[in-house]
Design a protein around this motif. Structure first.
Motif, mmCIF file in Angstrom:
data_model
loop_
_atom_site.group_PDB
_atom_site.id
_atom_site.type_symbol
_atom_site.label_atom_id
_atom_site.label_comp_id
_atom_site.label_asym_id
_atom_site.label_seq_id
_atom_site.Cartn_x
_atom_site.Cartn_y
_atom_site.Cartn_z
ATOM 1 N N GLN A 165 55.988 65.668 77.461
ATOM 2 C CA GLN A 165 54.969 66.702 77.245
ATOM 3 C C GLN A 165 53.633 66.089 76.818
ATOM 4 N N ARG A 166 53.697 65.068 75.940
ATOM 5 C CA ARG A 166 52.470 64.410 75.501
ATOM 6 C C ARG A 166 51.766 63.738 76.664
ATOM 7 N N LYS A 167 52.578 63.102 77.550
ATOM 8 C CA LYS A 167 52.008 62.444 78.720
ATOM 9 C C LYS A 167 51.312 63.464 79.615
ATOM 10 N N GLU A 168 51.981 64.598 79.817
ATOM 11 C CA GLU A 168 51.380 65.642 80.644
ATOM 12 C C GLU A 168 50.111 66.184 80.002
ATOM 13 N N SER A 169 50.141 66.343 78.667
ATOM 14 C CA SER A 169 48.958 66.835 77.951
ATOM 15 C C SER A 169 47.801 65.853 78.070
ATOM 16 N N GLU A 170 48.086 64.553 77.929
ATOM 17 C CA GLU A 170 47.046 63.542 78.063
ATOM 18 C C GLU A 170 46.422 63.559 79.447
ATOM 19 N N GLU A 171 47.260 63.754 80.465
ATOM 20 C CA GLU A 171 46.743 63.811 81.833
ATOM 21 C C GLU A 171 45.869 65.051 82.030
ATOM 22 N N ARG A 172 46.312 66.180 81.434
ATOM 23 C CA ARG A 172 45.499 67.401 81.535
ATOM 24 C C ARG A 172 44.170 67.226 80.815
ATOM 25 N N ILE A 173 44.205 66.588 79.632
ATOM 26 C CA ILE A 173 42.980 66.355 78.861
ATOM 27 C C ILE A 173 42.020 65.452 79.630
ATOM 28 N N LYS A 174 42.572 64.393 80.252
ATOM 29 C CA LYS A 174 41.739 63.492 81.040
ATOM 30 C C LYS A 174 41.080 64.234 82.201
ATOM 31 N N GLU A 175 41.857 65.103 82.828
ATOM 32 C CA GLU A 175 41.320 65.882 83.952
ATOM 33 C C GLU A 175 40.240 66.845 83.478
ATOM 34 N N GLN A 176 40.475 67.470 82.309
ATOM 35 C CA GLN A 176 39.477 68.379 81.744
ATOM 36 C C GLN A 176 38.209 67.636 81.340
ATOM 37 N N GLU A 177 38.378 66.437 80.750
ATOM 38 C CA GLU A 177 37.218 65.632 80.376
ATOM 39 C C GLU A 177 36.406 65.232 81.600
ATOM 40 N N LYS A 178 37.130 64.905 82.682
ATOM 41 C CA LYS A 178 36.450 64.534 83.920
ATOM 42 C C LYS A 178 35.640 65.710 84.465
ATOM 43 N N LYS A 179 36.258 66.893 84.456
ATOM 44 C CA LYS A 179 35.551 68.086 84.918
ATOM 45 C C LYS A 179 34.369 68.410 84.021
ATOM 46 N N LYS A 180 34.566 68.195 82.689
ATOM 47 C CA LYS A 180 33.493 68.452 81.733
ATOM 48 C C LYS A 180 32.304 67.528 81.979
ATOM 49 N N GLU A 181 32.579 66.239 82.225
ATOM 50 C CA GLU A 181 31.515 65.280 82.502
ATOM 51 C C GLU A 181 30.760 65.644 83.779
ATOM 52 N N GLU A 182 31.514 66.057 84.794
ATOM 53 C CA GLU A 182 30.879 66.461 86.043
ATOM 54 C C GLU A 182 30.006 67.698 85.834
ATOM 55 N N LEU A 183 30.520 68.653 85.031
ATOM 56 C CA LEU A 183 29.767 69.870 84.748
ATOM 57 C C LEU A 183 28.488 69.569 83.982
ATOM 58 N N LEU A 184 28.587 68.704 82.950
ATOM 59 C CA LEU A 184 27.411 68.338 82.163
ATOM 60 C C LEU A 184 26.392 67.583 83.011
ATOM 61 N N LYS A 185 26.898 66.738 83.896
ATOM 62 C CA LYS A 185 26.008 65.989 84.777
ATOM 63 C C LYS A 185 25.246 66.942 85.702
ATOM 64 N N ASN A 186 25.978 67.900 86.273
ATOM 65 C CA ASN A 186 25.342 68.880 87.155
ATOM 66 C C ASN A 186 24.360 69.760 86.383
ATOM 67 N N LEU A 187 24.748 70.134 85.154
ATOM 68 C CA LEU A 187 23.878 70.958 84.321
ATOM 69 C C LEU A 187 22.598 70.219 83.961
ATOM 70 N N SER A 188 22.736 68.932 83.614
ATOM 71 C CA SER A 188 21.572 68.115 83.294
ATOM 72 C C SER A 188 20.641 68.000 84.494
ATOM 73 N N LEU A 189 21.222 67.820 85.664
ATOM 74 C CA LEU A 189 20.427 67.715 86.887
ATOM 75 C C LEU A 189 19.698 69.027 87.170
ATOM 76 N N GLN A 190 20.403 70.141 86.978
ATOM 77 C CA GLN A 190 19.781 71.447 87.197
ATOM 78 C C GLN A 190 18.643 71.695 86.214
ATOM 79 N N ASN A 191 18.839 71.280 84.937
ATOM 80 C CA ASN A 191 17.788 71.439 83.935
ATOM 81 C C ASN A 191 16.542 70.638 84.294
#
Length: 273
Positions: A30-56
Motif C-alpha cells: 500500500q505504501r508503494k502504491e501511495s508513493e507512486e500516486r504521490i509521485k504522479e500527483q506531484e508530476k501533474k502539479k508541476e506541469e500545472l504550475l508550469k502551465n499556469l506560470s506560462l499563462q500568467n
C-alpha cells in the motif's frame, strides 16, 4: 497414486507471527502504491504550475501590449479634441463645446481604467529591489503627485515609521487611499488625516476623512475590482482593489469604519521588519 502434501499445523503464536508479517506485506504494498500516486500527483502539479506560470506571463505581456495599443489612439483623440477646443474657443458657444468636453472626460476616464488594469496585473511582478522605506518621505512624495483642492486640508502624523519593502507598492497604497478620501470628501472644509498606531509586532495605519461616508452594505464590495460608489467620476474603480492586493501581498489586513455624512476611516496593517 496421488500423494498428499503434508498439512502444516500452526500454533497460536505462529499464527500471530504470520498475521503480523501479512499485515507488514500489505502495508509495504500500500505504501508503494501511495508513493507512486504521490509521485504522479506531484508530476501533474508541476506541469500545472508550469502551465499556469506560462499563462500568467502571457497575460502580463498581453496586458502591456493592449495598454500600449489602447493608450496611443486615446492620446491622439485627446490631443486633437484639445487642439480643436483651443483653436475655436472664441467661435463656438459653450453649449456646442459641452460634447467636446464630455469627450475629453471620457478619454481621461478610459486612460485611468487602462492604467488601473495594468497596475493591478503587475503588482506581483515588480522588479525593483526591496529596501528600508521611510514613510515620512514616502507620503511627502505621494502628496506631491496628488492634486489637492484648496478646500481640503491633509494632516500627516509626525515620525511615521520605516518598513522594509517595495517603495512603489507602498506609494500605491497611500496614493489610492488619500485620493479616495479627497474624491469622496466634503465640498467645503474637507479634511484628511494620515497616521499610525504601534501594535507591537505590526503597525496599524489609517487614512481618515470627514467626507460623505459609505453604507455598511458596501464595506466589502468596494474592495472588488471595478466597483465604484458613483459612476460620475473619472475613477477607474480599481484603486481600492490594488490597495487590498498589496496589503495581502505583505500578509496584512485592511478594513474600514464609516458613517454616512460623517466620514470614513480606512485601516490597514503591515508587519514590522
Amino acid at each position: 497414486m496421488i500423494r498428499l502434501k503434508k498439512i502444516n499445523k500452526y500454533d497460536d503464536n505462529e499464527k500471530d507471527i504470520l498475521f503480523v508479517y501479512a499485515n507488514m506485506l500489505v502495508n509495504v504494498i500500500q505504501r508503494k502504491e501511495s508513493e507512486e500516486r504521490i509521485k504522479e500527483q506531484e508530476k501533474k502539479k508541476e506541469e500545472l504550475l508550469k502551465n499556469l506560470s506560462l499563462q500568467n506571463e502571457e497575460l502580463s505581456e498581453y496586458a502591456h501590449v493592449v495598454s500600449h495599443d489602447l493608450k496611443a489612439p486615446l492620446i491622439n483623440i485627446h490631443t486633437l479634441v484639445s487642439w480643436f477646443i483651443d483653436d475655436n474657443a472664441d467661435a463656438i458657444d459653450e453649449d456646442t463645446m459641452q460634447p467636446l468636453h464630455q469627450a475629453l472626460f471620457n478619454v481621461e476616464k478610459m486612460n485611468f481604467l487602462i492604467k488601473g488594469i495594468l497596475d493591478y496585473s503587475t503588482i506581483d511582478k515588480i522588479e525593483s529591489e526591496d529596501k528600508q522605506v521611510d514613510f515620512n518621505v514616502l507620503i511627502e512624495e505621494v502628496l506631491e503627485t496628488i492634486l489637492v483642492p484648496g478646500h481640503v486640508e491633509i494632516k500627516v502624523q509626525k515620525n511615521m515609521p520605516s518598513l522594509f519593502g517595495n517603495t512603489w507598492r507602498f506609494k500605491q497604497v497611500f496614493q489610492n487611499l488619500i485620493q479616495n478620501s479627497i474624491n469622496y470628501g466634503k465640498d467645503e472644509q474637507g479634511r484628511v488625516e494620515v497616521g499610525y498606531t504601534d501594535k507591537g509586532d505590526h503597525y496599524e495605519f489609517f487614512v481618515k476623512d470627514n467626507g460623505i461616508g459609505i453604507k455598511a452594505a458596501y464595506f466589502e464590495r468596494i474592495f472588488k475590482i471595478f466597483t465604484k460608489l458613483e459612476s460620475t467620476g473619472s475613477s477607474s474603480g480599481i484603486g481600492l482593489s490594488i490597495v487590498k492586493r498589496i496589503i495581502k501581498h505583505y500578509n496584512g489586513s485592511i478594513w474600514l469604519e464609516s458613517e454616512e455624512g460623517v466620514g470614513t476611516t480606512f485601516y490597514f496593517t503591515l508587519l514590522k521588519t
